[in-house]
Design a protein around this motif. Structure first.
Motif, short mmCIF file in Angstrom:
data_model
loop_
_atom_site.label_atom_id
_atom_site.label_comp_id
_atom_site.label_asym_id
_atom_site.label_seq_id
_atom_site.Cartn_x
_atom_site.Cartn_y
_atom_site.Cartn_z
N THR A 1029 69.46 -41.01 -22.92
CA THR A 1029 69.24 -40.33 -21.65
C THR A 1029 67.75 -40.15 -21.47
OG1 THR A 1029 71.36 -39.16 -21.81
CG2 THR A 1029 69.70 -38.26 -20.29
N THR A 1030 67.23 -40.64 -20.36
CA THR A 1030 65.81 -40.52 -20.11
C THR A 1030 65.43 -39.06 -19.90
OG1 THR A 1030 66.21 -40.94 -17.77
CG2 THR A 1030 65.56 -42.81 -19.13
N GLU A 1031 64.17 -38.81 -20.17
CA GLU A 1031 63.67 -37.47 -19.95
C GLU A 1031 63.66 -37.15 -18.46
OE1 GLU A 1031 62.92 -35.40 -22.19
OE2 GLU A 1031 62.67 -36.58 -24.03
N GLY A 1032 63.80 -35.86 -18.20
CA GLY A 1032 63.62 -35.46 -16.81
C GLY A 1032 62.14 -35.42 -16.46
N ASN A 1065 65.00 -34.29 -10.29
CA ASN A 1065 64.56 -34.99 -11.52
C ASN A 1065 65.00 -34.24 -12.77
OD1 ASN A 1065 63.33 -36.93 -9.96
ND2 ASN A 1065 61.32 -35.97 -10.05
N GLY A 1066 66.19 -33.78 -12.78
CA GLY A 1066 66.71 -32.93 -13.83
C GLY A 1066 67.21 -31.66 -13.18
N GLU A 1067 67.95 -30.87 -13.93
CA GLU A 1067 68.53 -29.67 -13.35
C GLU A 1067 67.46 -28.60 -13.16
OE1 GLU A 1067 71.50 -29.67 -12.22
OE2 GLU A 1067 71.85 -31.69 -12.97
N ILE A 1068 67.51 -27.94 -12.01
CA ILE A 1068 66.56 -26.87 -11.72
C ILE A 1068 66.95 -25.65 -12.56
CG2 ILE A 1068 65.64 -25.33 -9.96
CD1 ILE A 1068 64.75 -28.18 -9.63
N LEU A 1069 66.01 -25.23 -13.40
CA LEU A 1069 66.27 -24.06 -14.24
C LEU A 1069 65.80 -22.76 -13.59
CD1 LEU A 1069 65.16 -25.47 -17.70
CD2 LEU A 1069 67.44 -25.44 -16.69
N GLY A 1070 64.92 -22.86 -12.64
CA GLY A 1070 64.43 -21.66 -11.99
C GLY A 1070 63.23 -21.97 -11.13
N TYR A 1071 62.54 -20.92 -10.75
CA TYR A 1071 61.42 -21.08 -9.83
C TYR A 1071 60.27 -20.20 -10.29
CZ TYR A 1071 64.99 -23.11 -6.83
OH TYR A 1071 65.99 -23.90 -6.34
N HIS A 1072 59.07 -20.68 -10.01
CA HIS A 1072 57.87 -19.88 -10.21
C HIS A 1072 57.35 -19.45 -8.85
CE1 HIS A 1072 57.86 -20.89 -14.36
NE2 HIS A 1072 57.56 -22.17 -14.18
N LEU A 1103 69.16 -29.30 -21.50
CA LEU A 1103 69.53 -29.94 -20.23
C LEU A 1103 70.56 -29.06 -19.55
CD1 LEU A 1103 69.81 -33.60 -21.52
CD2 LEU A 1103 67.95 -32.59 -20.22
N ALA A 1104 70.17 -27.87 -19.26
CA ALA A 1104 71.11 -26.89 -18.73
C ALA A 1104 71.53 -27.24 -17.31
CB ALA A 1104 70.49 -25.51 -18.77
N ARG A 1105 72.77 -27.00 -17.02
CA ARG A 1105 73.29 -27.16 -15.66
C ARG A 1105 73.28 -25.79 -14.99
NH1 ARG A 1105 73.91 -32.61 -14.25
NH2 ARG A 1105 74.41 -33.75 -16.16
N THR A 1106 72.60 -25.69 -13.90
CA THR A 1106 72.52 -24.40 -13.22
C THR A 1106 73.60 -24.31 -12.17
OG1 THR A 1106 70.93 -25.31 -11.66
CG2 THR A 1106 70.05 -24.22 -13.59
N ASN A 1132 62.09 -27.41 -13.94
CA ASN A 1132 63.23 -27.78 -14.79
C ASN A 1132 62.74 -27.80 -16.23
OD1 ASN A 1132 61.72 -30.13 -14.92
ND2 ASN A 1132 63.03 -31.29 -13.53
N ALA A 1133 63.49 -28.48 -17.08
CA ALA A 1133 63.13 -28.44 -18.50
C ALA A 1133 61.80 -29.10 -18.78
CB ALA A 1133 64.23 -29.14 -19.33
N LEU A 1134 61.30 -29.91 -17.84
CA LEU A 1134 60.04 -30.62 -18.05
C LEU A 1134 58.84 -29.89 -17.48
CD1 LEU A 1134 59.86 -33.29 -19.59
CD2 LEU A 1134 62.14 -32.83 -18.72
N GLY A 1135 59.09 -28.91 -16.64
CA GLY A 1135 57.96 -28.20 -16.09
C GLY A 1135 58.11 -27.96 -14.61
#
Length: 1969
Positions: A1029-1032, A1065-1072, A1103-1106, A1132-1135
């Motif tokens: 699985t490619t990186e996000g 580009n990956g699951e959104i984990l949150g917001y800044h 790789l959390a699913r929100t 996401n998990a990548l930044g």
């Protein structure tokens, strides 16, 4: 004088004896030898700390050298008591020491030995000393995976901190069979010298054995066996597996003589074959077994390693599936040796010399040089240069005196250091005078010392003369001479009591065998001329003679010489100098001999004469002689030495080559003198014969070559020595020393010498020639410079062949000729034999699978030649018929050819073939590597090396390449949803690479990859499929629909929608959410993170699913009325992704947060004030400034409900009119905006100016006699200033009476007018005077004096308002005749009875003391006599502190409580404010000052779900009133839920770890603070504490669990309201199972409780604790019975409340002091032994202090119990509450003391919660460390804090027991033990006194003056003395209101108090520490 001369004579005799000894010892000094080290320690010295060690160092030399030791930096080594000692013999002794005494600078340092004497100094090698502290260590062995049939390798894992000292000694199999190391072993097991255990040909049966290793510590000698067992895990594969090396590690360097082990053990199916090669410059050669070299199964052992074994070795491992190759480097260390030549050298001054340092050993060392222990620097300008290869030569140009000494050459590499020593001595050097005496002129009598100093080599010797003659021989002349340590000679002449005859020219002459040097100067002695006797003088004929007339006396006018009465000179050969020197040139024996007279005169005509007799002697002269030329051996010869002229007697000696010939065999005439040679030789066949007294002959009967040399005849007489030399040359024809011989040599021999050595005189010339053909003629010369490396002629005549070749065979002739005779020659033949050899050593050959192959080898060499074939791993025996193998042979002229043919090749035919050729002269072999080519195997171990969001870098292990280079690799890939097909995406990779990049992928997508290998023969099968699985990537777009609203002046609400899904580009984990002030455009944003709720799937993988990402945020704590820029970015998990567009919005307007600045007040007049100020800072306006409000109120007449006056303005200055005159006003300025008024400024007190006073309030006059009247008055109602005086004006009524004025002091309110006339009436007026002037007059009073004086009171009835507990006097001054009676009545007319409190004074005034509230009322004074009566009435109001308010709580939220109150009686004075006290249960009281205008208050920033206790106290101008009843209120919220929602969602189980989803635990309405976690294996009793302070986070992972093991965990969640605990049982997965699964089978269970009575661990401590409590209670009760009670409770309460207002300030000051007192959170119970003593003293710590270690608890409740900063907390006890009420604990709380502000208790492990008695409290631990406790009588803080539990008023109840347990339980509920770095020891007030509030804001100076000093009974009855010296704070620290000390008294103090006869009340509060 005689005694003096005798004593000095004796001293000079002793001195002369010492000088002679020193002079005679010159040979010792000259024969001195520099120090040379004999023994020194090895380069590394290691020893155990409990044994110590000794290092020896010794040296020899003359004088005996001194031994010293230096550190590595050159500093001297000094003894250290009990650590290091220096012994007298030069050894250094390291004493045994404990681990705590280890010193790095001593026990791990570099040392050097130093030896020194007078010659020089030398240093030893650098010695690394390492002390090894004995410590326990464990070694481990681990299971090893091995393929069946291969070799298993077991290794012993040694900890790194002891690895260099520990060696493996043996292995133990199944605890019974011992395996020891040996270099060669053909059995099943082989332990290598390096410690590895090899198990050959492993089978499944080997998996049942277990192995352990044994080790020994070579320093301490400790032996340790591995704590674990290792087994072989044997696996079997059916498919072929190519060889794969487990590791590629080069062996460690070995020393010569040790064993080197090279390992290239690999795993493969079938088991690989191994072949070792050694690389050389011309290729590689096969390494075979020999006596020293053993190879077996991938291990090569080199025994007794040599330096030539160093190099690169190549290991080939191959089987039918493929091959592998590894290169290993061998480093061989050979010990260093160094040789310095010459070891001793003597060099003349100014000559050049050099030292050569020859070093051997590996690795190549670095060479350095020292002289006398100091390093020599090589510079271009230096005389001393380091030259040669690697600095091996030290060249010294122009040797000087400073160059003599000891030289050392040091050679050093990474392993050792060695040194060699040489001594440089100075050669012959002419003497040089270093010091000379000077000319002196003195009177006779004193002593004189003349000194000369000379240097030279050999050491010079001094002689002294006086005017050319020897010094007089008497006791007054002493000659001394000695040699210094530097080789200088000091000589002096001491003359005592000089006389006139001692004068003259003194000369010192320094001489050695090289030359002589002299110096002369006169010593003039005042006196008459005196010529000393000269005696006889011998002159040499033909030479020049100089005689100096020895004249003494001074001054001398003339010196003359005479001979035979004639004044000299009489001829040209004579010279006479003015100084009295006579010179005779070319002395003639006939004319110059005779008597010469010298005469000296002075100017007075005094003369003195002496005569010298000159005798002329003729020196000897030798007649020339020589030997015959062309003498040959065997002939006879002789020469005669004859003295043809000279005066006898003569001495004749013979020398040969400078050495004396023994002439004892012949007769000698005359005497034998010493020759110039110290050695006497004897020459066989030579005879010396003396013919007569003037001739001697040498006779040689048979001349031989040994007689060749220079012969010298030496003749001497009394005046001279002469010599003559003749050379004897003997010619000798050549003769053989080593005759040439025929030689046989094999071809290729590295060096061959044909010897041809001849001798003769002259030395023969040796030449070689070689025949051109096969016959011995036609010779050609061999020139030595031709073919210098291949063929050359050595200097000794040998013919040297560099390498024997076939063309060297033939005839050679050697000739030796020197011109004497025919010479010598010899013909020899060199035969060259050709051994069997191959021109090439190795060849690779390929063949396709199934085809034929022919392997050809061509050998060279002499016949017969034998050729054989062999294959590695198998044999090609000719006896075994195999139709597939055919061998053909063919002989050639120079060798043979053999061809091995293979038919229909198979994969097994691949391998190494050996063609071995041999003959009588040698053996050689050729290796042929045959590769059977086929399509490659599929690549294996396809894996990910690196991956990104859009690329993947894959790596793989190359498989068998089919013996044909792989041309390319093909990577095919697809997504999960696609299928493999011909057009699948692919990428081609060059065959030389084992990795490849696949680009253009999509982020966060799962791909499948497979790989093909391809060579010229085809493509392999595909590899195993790899799923990746490619990186996000960071989100590609910003959030949408951003909206920002202002909520308040400090809050903004931000709302947005997520970015487009395609851009996630990956699951959104949150917001800044970023924000910053808009005006700071260049600043960075401040971000707040909004997290989404993460599901349980793939949490551990990141790789959390929100499910529902957060879409709003509340920005708080912003600046008011400020424009902010707001942006949002998703992450996401990548930044984080890109930012949204900036939105600018302003927070709402608010009131100003700062008051106007620099408020100033000026009195303009008596009724106006001007107030001015500066605006508040712009940053604090928080809005648009609308204007200012000036608020003022009078401080003279304070009214509770009076409203201050206000004036609004927009200016910065305002004038207030219409004010009261001379009145103190409180002035404040307030800025206001549209939102309202801001913060008022600090009250500024301003006084209006003085004015004219009003008239006195009242006036009266009474007649006191017939001639006097008393006038009295009351002060003005408004003085309008300070009354400076009163003016009384009076006059007689009637006529134009003159007004008289009397001025009285301001304290007088009556005037006694005397000397009046009875008939007249008098008029009186009174006026008050201020600094402004006199005020208005009272109405006039007219009165006539009277003889009859009726009773009258001239005092006035007044209104008195007085604070309670003061004293007051009610005036009643009266007149009357007769004296009137005085009566006092009160209230209803009842008479006042005198008592201790009430007394009537002499003047009739009523004195009242200790006023109380019930003393208020009217008091009437009545005076009466027979003429009348009078009375006045006083109104007395006694003011007391106000009554307690009626307090109750109204509204409660999660973090606030609203309280309201109603005030009762104000105590007769307006209420000035309230003090609100509150605390969290078991916390510390905090207080808030509340305005008198308020009737409710909001307590904010409280803990959630927590019970609070609140009470209130009112105060007026008198002081604090009684407190209200304590009310209880609880904030909303509760402790966490008993457990998470469901166990299967709370825990995720893996093989060796579990993940706890902490966010699923519901917090009960109060934010969670932290978690505690414990675990244990199922069935175990003890819990293991993981952490008692796990921060709140989404997930927590517990690692390092054992696979397939059942565990139990216990987790407790904490918030401010309490805690909840849950327990689970789970089983970790097996290694072969799924990587992650949900904990579906988890079992939540209730803990199994053991009956209380069966737990001895709990029962025994409880029993002992009970006994201890009963004993303590009895002791305290006994002491209390003896101690009297203190004071009055009511008075204490009245005084206590005043001090409470200072509590907050005191707390803040103490928090500042204890701000650094911290302790890291540690595991309870186990860390108690590490507690340290806090350095502050008990008297330094305020007894009511709570140590504030962190900032205040935020309103959000982020702080919690269990802070990382443990606290010492105090619980205050109300006197009206029971102990149970005060200290009751709730199980839901933090189970600790908790800090009110910012604190959090630290919880003990959950399994320790009920085991109260198992550990000491930290207070006890503190006591045991010797801490000064809170009292000075030795009671510990624990004892003092627990004594209240047995107070007489509070018997021990269940609650008390709980408190007792509580006090003993928490190991961390104490002060920090770290010393504060801020302050040193200070003296804090230990016992604070209650004090009156300093209410400057509400009380004027006059009011305070009227109050006076209020006697505080509590201050005298309840406070211990305290001088307060050295107090750190200006404000005295006092206890909070309602509290007092629990001072513990000693028995002596109990007795003292008992003797005072007073009773002590029960204590009002307790402090639990």
């Amino acid at each position: 004088m005689a005694c003096y001369l005798q004593r000095n004579t004796a001293l000079y005799a002793v001195f002369l004896f010492v000088i002679l000894v020193l002079v005679s010892g010159r040979g010792v000094i000259l024969d001195s030898q520099g120090p040379v080290l004999v023994t020194e320690p090895r380069s590394t010295v290691e020893f155990a700390n409990d044994s110590g060690t000794m290092m020896h160092c010794s040296a020899h030399g003359s004088p005996a050298p001194r031994i010293d030791w230096l550190m590595g930096d050159g500093a001297p080594v000094l003894p250290i008591p009990n650590i290091r000692e220096m012994l007298r013999n030069g050894s250094i002794y390291f004493l045994p020491f404990g681990a705590e005494s280890y010193r790095h600078d001593v026990h791990s340092a570099m040392y050097r030995c130093q030896a020194s004497n007078s010659v020089g100094r030398v240093l030893g090698r650098e010695i690394s000393v390492r002390a090894v502290v004995r410590q326990k260590y464990e070694v481990q062995v681990r299971d090893t995976y091995v393929l069946a049939g291969n070799t298993g390798v077991l290794r012993c894992e040694i900890p790194t901190f002891v690895k260099e000292y520990v060696a493996v000694t043996s292995w133990v199999q199944d605890s019974a069979f011992n395996i020891y190391p040996e270099p060669k072993n053909d059995g099943k097991y082989h332990m290598l010298p390096t410690g590895e255990l090899l198990i050959f040909a492993v089978s499944t049966a080997d998996a049942h054995s277990s192995y352990r290793c044994r080790t020994v510590h070579h320093v301490t000698g400790d032996t340790v066996e591995s704590s674990s067992y290792a087994r072989l895990v044997v696996t079997e594969h059916r498919n072929p597996v190519p060889p794969r090396f487990n590791e590629r590690v080069s062996p460690a360097p070995v020393r010569t003589g040790e064993t080197a082990v090279l390992s290239c053990i690999s795993q493969g199916i079938p088991p690989p074959n191994y072949l070792w090669f050694r690389e050389k410059g011309n290729g590689a050669e096969v390494v075979g077994n020999s006596e020293r070299v053993h190879a077996r199964a991938g291990v090569l052992v080199l025994q007794s390693a040599r330096t030539e074994d160093a190099g690169r070795y190549v290991c080939h491992a191959n089987n039918t599936a493929g091959s592998e190759r590894v290169e290993l480097e061998v480093f061989v260390i050979s010990s260093l040796s160094v040789h310095l030549t010459p070891q001793q050298i003597t060099v003349d001054l100014g000559k050049d010399t050099e030292f050569q340092c020859v070093v051997s050993g590996q690795p190549t060392p670095v060479i350095s040089w020292t002289k006398d222990g100091l390093p020599l620097r090589d510079t271009s300008s230096s005389r001393i240069r380091v030259v040669g290869h690697s600095g091996s030569t030290l060249h010294i140009t122009g040797v000087s005196r400073d160059d003599r000494g000891m030289y050392q050459c040091f050679a050093k590499n990474d392993y050792e250091m060695v040194q060699a020593t040489a001594e440089l001595r100075l050669g012959d050097a002419s003497p040089q005078l270093v010091y000379k005496f000077i000319e002196q002129t003195i009177q006779p009598g004193p002593s004189v010392s003349l000194k000369c100093i000379a240097a030279g080599n050999p050491t010079p010797h001094f002689t002294w003369t006086l005017d050319g003659f020897a010094l007089p021989q008497n006791d007054r002349f002493v000659i001394g001479q000695y040699v210094t340590v530097h080789g200088d000679v000091i000589s002096h002449v001491n003359v005592s009591a000089v006389r006139v005859e001692d004068g003259g020219e003194y000369r010192c002459t320094a001489s050695n065998r090289v030359s002589k040097v002299h110096h002369s100067a006169r010593l003039n002695i005042y006196g008459l001329p005196h010529v000393r006797p000269m005696g006889n003088y011998a002159a040499v004929a033909g030479e020049t003679t100089i005689i100096k007339c020895p004249v003494a006396g001074f001054p001398i006018s003339s010196i003359t010489w005479e001979k035979n009465g004639q004044l000299l000179p009489t001829s040209r050969r004579q010279e006479v100098s003015s100084n009295g020197t006579l010179v005779l040139h070319h002395v003639d024996s006939s004319t110059d001999r005779g008597a010469y007279t010298c005469t000296a005169k002075n100017k007075q005509g005094h003369a003195s004469s002496e005569t010298v007799i000159i005798e002329v002697k003729v020196p000897p002269r030798i007649a020339p002689f020589s030997f015959n030329k062309d003498l040959s051996e065997g002939v006879r010869t002789q020469v005669t030495c004859m003295i043809e002229k000279g005066d006898p007697p003569f001495t004749i000696t013979w020398l040969k080559n400078g050495e004396q010939i023994d002439a004892s065999g012949g007769a000698n005439f005359g005497s034998l003198g010493a020759s110039g040679s110290s050695r006497v030789i004897q020459s066989p066949g030579l005879r010396v014969t003396s013919i007569d007294a003037h001739s001697s002959t040498i006779v040689i009967e048979r001349v031989s070559a040994t007689h060749t040399g220079n012969y010298t005849c030496v003749a001497r007489n009394s005046v001279a020595e002469v010599s003559w030399m003749a050379e004897l040359v003997v010619s000798v024809p050549p003769r053989w020393v080593m005759e040439p011989q025929d030689v046989h040599a094999p071809e290729g021999m590295s060096r061959l010498e044909l010897h041809c050595h001849a001798d003769g005189f002259p030395k023969p010339a040796v030449t070689w020639r070689r025949a051109t053909g096969r016959r011995p003629w036609n010779y050609t010369d061999i020139v030595s410079h031709q073919h210098a490396q291949d063929l050359r002629i050595h200097s000794n005549g040998s013919l040297v062949f560099g390498r024997v070749q076939e063309n060297h065979e033939g005839f050679y002739v050697c000739e030796a000729v020197n011109g004497i005779g025919a010479g010598l020659s010899k013909v020899v033949y060199l035969t060259v034999n050709a051994p069997a050899h191959f021109l090439e050593k190795h060849r690779n050959q390929t063949a396709r699978l199934g085809s034929s192959a022919n392997l050809r080898c061509e050998a060279k060499g002499d016949h017969p030649l034998k050729i054989a074939w062999r294959k590695a791993g198998s044999s090609l025996e000719p006896t075994v018929p195999d139709y597939r193998y055919v061998v053909k042979e063919l002989n050639t002229t120079d060798g043979a050819v053999s061809v091995l043919g293979l038919v229909s090749t198979t994969r097994e035919d691949s391998g190494l073939y050996f063609c071995i050729a041999s003959n009588s002269y040698g053996r050689d072999e050729l290796t042929v590597q045959l590769y059977i080519q086929e399509p490659p195997d599929f690549p294996r171990n396809l894996h990910v090396i690196e991956k990104g969001s859009r690329y993947v870098k894959l790596g793989w292990t190359t498989s068998q390449d089919g013996n044909s280079p792989i041309t390319r690799y093909i990577i095919e890939y697809k997504t999960d949803a696609e299928v493999w097909h011909d057009h699948t995406f692919h990428t081609n990779i060059p065959g030389s690479q084992a990795f490849g990049h696949v680009n253009s992928l999509r982020p966060a997508v799962s791909y499948q990859f497979r790989l093909f290998a391809e060579n010229e023969l085809g493509r392999s099968q595909s590899s195993d499929v790899l799923e990746v699985t490619t990186e996000g990537e960071i989100p590609g777009g910003p959030p949408r629909n951003l909206k920002v609203d202002a909520v308040s002046s400090t809050e903004l609400r931000v709302i947005w929608d997520p970015p487009d899904h395609d851009l996630w580009n990956g699951e959104i984990l949150g917001y800044h959410v970023g924000y910053k002030e808009h005006r700071f455009a260049a600043e960075q944003y401040t971000y707040r993170t909004v997290e989404g709720r993460v599901s349980t799937a793939n949490v551990a993988l990141g790789l959390a699913r929100t499910s529902i990402p957060g879409r709003q945020c509340q920005l708080t704590d912003l600046k008011k009325f400020t424009r902010y820029s707001v942006v949002v970015q998703a992450y996401n998990a990548l930044g984080p992704g890109p930012l949204t567009s900036e939105i600018v919005i302003s927070t709402l307007e608010d009131v100003p947060s700062s008051p106007p600045q620099d408020v100033r007040c000026t009195a303009l007049s008596s009724q106006s004030l001007q107030v001015s100020w500066d605006p508040p800072p712009d940053s604090s306006l928080n809005g648009i400034l609308k204007g200012y409000k000036v608020i003022w109120e009078s401080m003279e007449n304070f009214v509770a409900n009076a409203k201050p006056e206000t004036k609004i303005t927009t200016a910065l200055t305002v004038v207030m009119h219409g004010l009261e005159r001379y009145t103190n006003y409180s002035v404040q300025a307030v800025a206001y905006t549209r939102a309202g008024d801001g913060v008022p400024s600090t009250p500024l007190y301003c006084l209006t100016e003085e004015d004219l006073p009003e008239k006195p309030a009242n006036v009266k006059a009474v007649a006191s006699s017939a001639t006097s009247i008393i006038v009295s008055w009351q002060p003005p109602l408004r003085a309008n200033g300070i009354i400076t005086s009163y003016n009384v004006h009076y006059r007689a009524v009637g006529t134009e009476g003159k007004w008289y004025r009397r001025t009285l002091a301001p304290q007088h309110t009556s005037y006694h007018a005397e000397n009046l006339h009875k008939p007249n009436q008098y008029e009186f007026v009174v006026a008050a005077v201020t600094s402004v002037g006199e005020g208005a007059h009272t109405a006039s009073i007219i009165l006539r004096p009277s003889a009859e004086v009726r009773a009258a009171i001239y005092s006035f009835g007044m209104v008195f308002v007085v604070p309670w507990k003061q004293d007051i006097t009610l005036p009643c001054q009266s007149v009357g005749k007769p004296e009137p009676s005085t009566t006092w009545k009160q209230r209803g007319g009842q008479l006042i009875k005198t008592s201790a409190k009430i007394a009537v004074q002499i003047d009739g005034s009523l004195r009242m003391s200790e006023l109380q509230r019930d003393d208020s009322g009217n008091y009437t004074c009545i005076v009466e006599n027979r003429h009348g009566s009078d009375q006045i009435t006083h109104r007395l109001t006694v003011q007391v502190p106000p009554a307690p308010p009626l307090l109750h709580a109204t509204i409660s939220t999660s973090n606030s409580i609203t309280v309201q109150w109603k005030q009762g009686d104000d105590g007769g004075a307006p209420i000035r404010g309230y003090v609100l006290q509150y605390k969290r249960e078991y916390g510390e009281w905090e207080e808030i000052k509340v305005s008198h205008k308020m009737s409710s208050y909001l307590l904010s920033q409280l803990w959630c779900g927590t019970k609070y206790r609140v009470y209130m106290t009112a105060f007026n101008r008198i002081g604090m009133g009684l407190r209200s009843d304590i009310i209880d209120a609880v904030t909303e919220g509760s402790k966490p839920d008993p457990s998470p929602a469901s166990g299967d969602k709370f825990i995720t189980v893996n093989v060796s770890w579990i993940t706890l989803h902490l966010h699923t635990w519901h917090n009960g309405g109060c934010p969670l603070l932290y978690f505690e976690l414990e675990y244990r294996r199922s069935g175990e009793d003890l819990w293991t504490l993981v952490s008692n302070n796990i921060e709140v986070q989404r997930t927590y992972t517990l690692n390092e669990l054992q696979p397939g093991t059942s565990y139990e965990i216990r987790i407790r969640a904490h918030n401010n309201a309490g805690s909840a605990v849950a327990e689970y049982r789970f089983t970790t997965l097996q290694p072969a199972g799924s990587s992650t699964m949900s904990a579906i089978d988890l079992d939540q269970f209730i803990p199994r409780h053991t009956p209380l009575y069966s737990d001895l661990k709990l029962i025994l401590p409880l029993v002992f604790s009970s006994f201890a409590i009963i004993a303590a209670a009895g002791a305290v009760f006994y002491c209390f019975r003896k101690r009297p009670f203190l004071g009055d409770v009511g008075s204490l309460r009245d005084a206590q409340t005043a001090a409470a207002l200072d509590n907050k300030q005191n707390m803040e000051q103490r928090e500042q002091y204890y701000a650094t007192v911290r302790k890291t959170l540690r595991s309870p119970i186990n860390e108690m032994a590490t507690l340290e003593r806090i350095p502050e003293y008990s008297e330094d710590i305020y007894p009511y202090a709570t140590f504030q270690l962190k900032e205040s608890v935020p309103a959000s409740g982020e702080s919690r119990c269990g802070s990382a900063a443990p606290l010492q907390t105090f619980v205050y006890h109300d006197p009206r509450l029971s102990t149970a009420d005060t200290l009751q604990l709730r199980e839901s709380d933090c189970n600790r003391y908790a800090k009110v502000r910012g604190g959090r208790s630290s919880s003990v492990p959950l399994h320790k919660m009920n085991k109260v008695g198992q550990g000491k409290s930290e207070s006890e631990e503190y006591d045991t460390l010797g801490s000064d406790s809170d009292t000075e009588v030795g009671t510990s803080s624990r004892t003092e804090s627990s004594n209240h539990l047995v107070d007489a008023r509070h018997p021990v109840t269940m609650a008390d027991s709980r408190v007792h347990n509580f006090l003993y339980h928490g190991p961390e509920s104490s002060t920090s033990t770290e010393p504060s770095p801020i302050f040193e020891r200070k003296s804090f007030p230990r016992r604070g006194r209650p004090k009156m509030l300093q209410l400057a804001r509400y009380t004027s100076e006059e009011a305070r003056a009227s109050l006076g000093s209020v006697a505080m009974s509590a201050g005298s009855k309840h406070q211990s003395s305290n001088d307060g010296s050295g107090s750190l704070f200006a404000t005295k620290l006092d206890p909070p209101s309602g509290f007092t000390d629990t001072l513990e008294l000693s028995e002596a103090e109990c007795d003292i108090d008992r003797g005072r006869g007073r009773h002590r009340i029960a204590r009002d509060f307790t402090i639990a520490v």
